[in-house]
Write an enzyme that holds these catalytic residues in place. Sequence first.
Site, PDB file in Angstrom:
ATOM      1  N   ASP A   1       0.876  -1.129   0.053  1.00 25.44           N
ATOM      2  CA  ASP A   1      -0.002  -0.037   0.030  1.00 25.44           C
ATOM      3  C   ASP A   1       0.848   1.374  -0.040  1.00 25.44           C
ATOM      4  O   ASP A   1       2.018   1.232   0.609  1.00 25.44           O
ATOM      5  CB  ASP A   1      -0.798   0.038   1.260  1.00 25.44           C
TER       6      ASP A   1
ATOM      7  N   GLU B   1       0.931  -0.490  -5.049  1.00 22.88           N
ATOM      8  CA  GLU B   1      -0.326   0.418  -5.238  1.00 22.88           C
ATOM      9  C   GLU B   1       0.285   1.645  -5.427  1.00 22.88           C
ATOM     10  O   GLU B   1       0.702   2.422  -4.589  1.00 22.88           O
ATOM     11  CB  GLU B   1      -0.771   0.269  -3.679  1.00 22.88           C
TER      12      GLU B   1
ATOM     13  N   ASP C   1     -11.334   0.983  -0.840  1.00 23.53           N
ATOM     14  CA  ASP C   1     -11.363   2.565  -0.384  1.00 23.53           C
ATOM     15  C   ASP C   1     -12.319   3.023  -1.264  1.00 23.53           C
ATOM     16  O   ASP C   1     -12.617   4.333  -1.065  1.00 23.53           O
ATOM     17  CB  ASP C   1     -10.164   3.050  -0.769  1.00 23.53           C
TER      18      ASP C   1
END
Length: 497
Positions: free
Chosen positions: A293, A342, A395
């Site tokens: 991430d 990501e 998200d």
Amino acid sequence: MRECGMLLPVSSLPSRYGIGAFSGEAYDFIDTLQRAGQKYWQILPLGPTGYGDSPYQSFSAFAGNPYFIDLEVFIEEELLTKEECDRADFGDNRRYISYDKLYQNRFPLLKLAFERWMEKNGKNKAKKYFAKSLTAETREYCLYMAIKNDYDGEPWINWDKPIRLHQPDAVKSFAQKLENEIMFYQFQQLKFQEQWKRLKAYANAHEIKIIGDIPIYVAFDSADAWAHPELFQFDEENLPVAVAGCPPDAFSETGQLWGNPLYCWEYHKKTDFAWWMKRMEYSFRLYDVVRVDHFRGFDEYYSIPYGNKDATEGTWEKGPGISIFRTMKKYFATENLPIIAEDLGFLTPSVLKLVEETGFPGMKVLEFAFDCKEESAYLPHNYTKNCVVYTGTHDNDTLRGWFEKMPEQDRFMALEYINGRNGDGPWVNWDFIRLALASVANLAIIPVQDYLGLGTDARINEPSTLGKNWKWRMKEGELTNEICQRARRMARLYARY
């Protein structure tokens, strides 16, 4: 090779006791993935969660969430009875998790199972199990949680100075004083590892690979930050000099103040990134593929002075760049590390160069593609093969929720792009799924909610908000055989199965 998979957090699985777990329903989901022609199951971080219940704010980068331990296995092992589990109040809403009730009722059951397990094994045998099965970092987490409980749940920054500063005499004293509580947490980690190992082996035996997820940062309230202050930008009192976040943008006038401690990259470089190598080694044991991430933080990170109330005053600082990944490839003796970068959001030329140099596939999200004002890198005609396409992520809103809220001009563009009709009816989610699967991306991952055609109520997380996130669960039988067969046909049509 062209492949596809589904995104579903472990917590979102149906199960009997309040939250998705490593239970029979998880094995059933793997069977479902196989029937649907899928090759991957993507999940969210598996670490233990605290305030806010976010899997991206964990008490340790080297520990597992005790919420995911299957209580039904404890019934089989005669550590608990079915009646004891059924009496616990986890809430009667099968759609949403009640974290308050989960916290209040699960730990007493885990403690009861631990006590019975200790009666069967004895202290000496138990210690041998823990020493053999748990890493030093995982055992640090167990010590940390025992001390944290002794301080009524307060984060380490509020502890008395000797133990807050991790002074050896204080650590030794607490380790002796809290030996039984420490062993309780070690028991949780042992059982977490046993159950996850079995589940992952089952997935792999059925030709399903697990995509895991790790946050780039650790939480401030974590064993990592407490036990290893040298890894972070801390002062002599182990207080942060600066913390992580994102600057103001179109989504937030004051930016995002995450509050995570920032790494002292100079120290990491001097140690050949030893802590990161341990972290990735742990992650590669848990998962087949690791999604990292906020990948741009390795190129540049946003530094906000500690104590600031928002993220308006911060500076961009240089991260370690390609050096950490060269070290990683050498450490694991491979040029082809199973990592997904990501790389969403605003990307500078240097970030793009870093992703290209690593060779890791980046991410493409269809919900970011349809802005009538500009040409988007997220439109499928701009993809290269070395990427992973998503309709949306944890998200984002669900496809249906996103589509229903689109500005009229953007919706018109999207419908034109997919050769759609008028945007009415339940078909629209399948048109966007088709768009993802038909793209040149080597891998396509679709959230389960999008296969189900669910609206905003099924959203997993809304960034920068508290109280309503990480709660959604799939109901038993909701992913029907009809949906699976349609997913399988589509996967086969676009050579992903």
